[in-house]
Design a protein around this motif. Sequence first.
Motif, PDB file in Angstrom:
ATOM      1  N   GLY A  71     -21.120   8.591  -5.484  1.00 57.19           N
ATOM      2  CA  GLY A  71     -20.333   7.571  -6.167  1.00 57.19           C
ATOM      3  C   GLY A  71     -21.185   6.472  -6.760  1.00 57.19           C
ATOM      4  N   LEU A  72     -22.234   6.055  -6.052  1.00 54.79           N
ATOM      5  CA  LEU A  72     -23.113   4.992  -6.539  1.00 54.79           C
ATOM      6  C   LEU A  72     -23.928   5.427  -7.742  1.00 54.79           C
ATOM      7  N   ILE A  73     -24.273   6.706  -7.799  1.00 54.04           N
ATOM      8  CA  ILE A  73     -25.104   7.195  -8.901  1.00 54.04           C
ATOM      9  C   ILE A  73     -24.277   7.554 -10.122  1.00 54.04           C
ATOM     10  N   LEU A 182     -31.076   4.204  -0.386  1.00 56.24           N
ATOM     11  CA  LEU A 182     -31.589   5.457  -0.933  1.00 56.24           C
ATOM     12  C   LEU A 182     -31.449   5.485  -2.447  1.00 56.24           C
ATOM     13  N   VAL A 183     -30.302   5.048  -2.957  1.00 53.79           N
ATOM     14  CA  VAL A 183     -30.089   5.041  -4.400  1.00 53.79           C
ATOM     15  C   VAL A 183     -31.066   4.083  -5.078  1.00 53.79           C
ATOM     16  N   ARG A 184     -31.299   2.918  -4.488  1.00 53.64           N
ATOM     17  CA  ARG A 184     -32.255   1.979  -5.070  1.00 53.64           C
ATOM     18  C   ARG A 184     -33.663   2.574  -5.095  1.00 53.64           C
ATOM     19  N   ALA A 185     -34.021   3.286  -4.019  1.00 48.90           N
ATOM     20  CA  ALA A 185     -35.343   3.914  -3.973  1.00 48.90           C
ATOM     21  C   ALA A 185     -35.476   4.988  -5.047  1.00 48.90           C
ATOM     22  N   SER A 189     -37.992   5.133  -8.427  1.00 50.70           N
ATOM     23  CA  SER A 189     -38.885   6.264  -8.700  1.00 50.70           C
ATOM     24  C   SER A 189     -38.740   6.800 -10.112  1.00 50.70           C
ATOM     25  N   GLY A 190     -37.673   6.407 -10.790  1.00 47.92           N
ATOM     26  CA  GLY A 190     -37.462   6.834 -12.171  1.00 47.92           C
ATOM     27  C   GLY A 190     -36.582   8.050 -12.344  1.00 47.92           C
ATOM     28  N   VAL A 191     -36.119   8.664 -11.252  1.00 48.57           N
ATOM     29  CA  VAL A 191     -35.332   9.891 -11.385  1.00 48.57           C
ATOM     30  C   VAL A 191     -33.883   9.622 -11.782  1.00 48.57           C
ATOM     31  N   LEU A 192     -33.474   8.357 -11.774  1.00 48.98           N
ATOM     32  CA  LEU A 192     -32.092   8.030 -12.125  1.00 48.98           C
ATOM     33  C   LEU A 192     -31.998   7.275 -13.453  1.00 48.98           C
ATOM     34  N   ASP A 193     -32.973   7.471 -14.330  1.00 52.05           N
ATOM     35  CA  ASP A 193     -32.990   6.731 -15.595  1.00 52.05           C
ATOM     36  C   ASP A 193     -31.773   7.012 -16.463  1.00 52.05           C
TER      37      ASP A 193
END
Length: 205
Positions: A71-73, A182-185, A189-193
Amino acid sequence: MSSAITSRTRFDVRYRTIDLVTITTLAVAFGVIYWGWDKAYDPVAKLAVFSFPPSVGLLGGVWLTAGIVGGLIVRKPGAAFATEFIAAGVSAIIVGGNQWGFSTFASGFWQGLGAELIFLVLFYKRFGVIVAALAGALAAAVESVYEWHAYWTDWGFGYQLAYLGFFAASGVVIAGVGGSALVRALARSGVLDAFGPGREQAHEV
């Protein structure tokens, strides 16, 4: 980071391919984690620290994390529910399954629904740690009521309420605060750009 992040985008129910792929990937990954925690649950629950039976609710937050993270992502209607439900299903059907069998699907349904309701009430516009904690708490509360009737039928109402309290606390800390961290981490890291958390991270740096 603010504890109550507000999305800058308008309410959008349209799913992109990357949204669907991300939900599936998260669900499978968490499904494997859930399966491992399923195996560890019985031995851990028998430790002396859990001699007060309802206190085993403290172990439940792990099983709520997929829905919170999804949900957060993804931040769209159904994302939290789908991630949690699929993760629960994966934990039940991979090699060896778990001790709860297909009732795991019911748990995934109620856990996912509880988390989803918080995002829905906030119109999928707020995604900070407080929102994550609330989603974890409600997911735990809804699941607890289901478990009263499915697993803890021999407990008195006092024990059942205590279990709900312990489970909700675990949902807040492990699934809510832990899932948000976890989502912030992942964002750093750039995987959620391609998602809200990644864009927010870019604005901060």
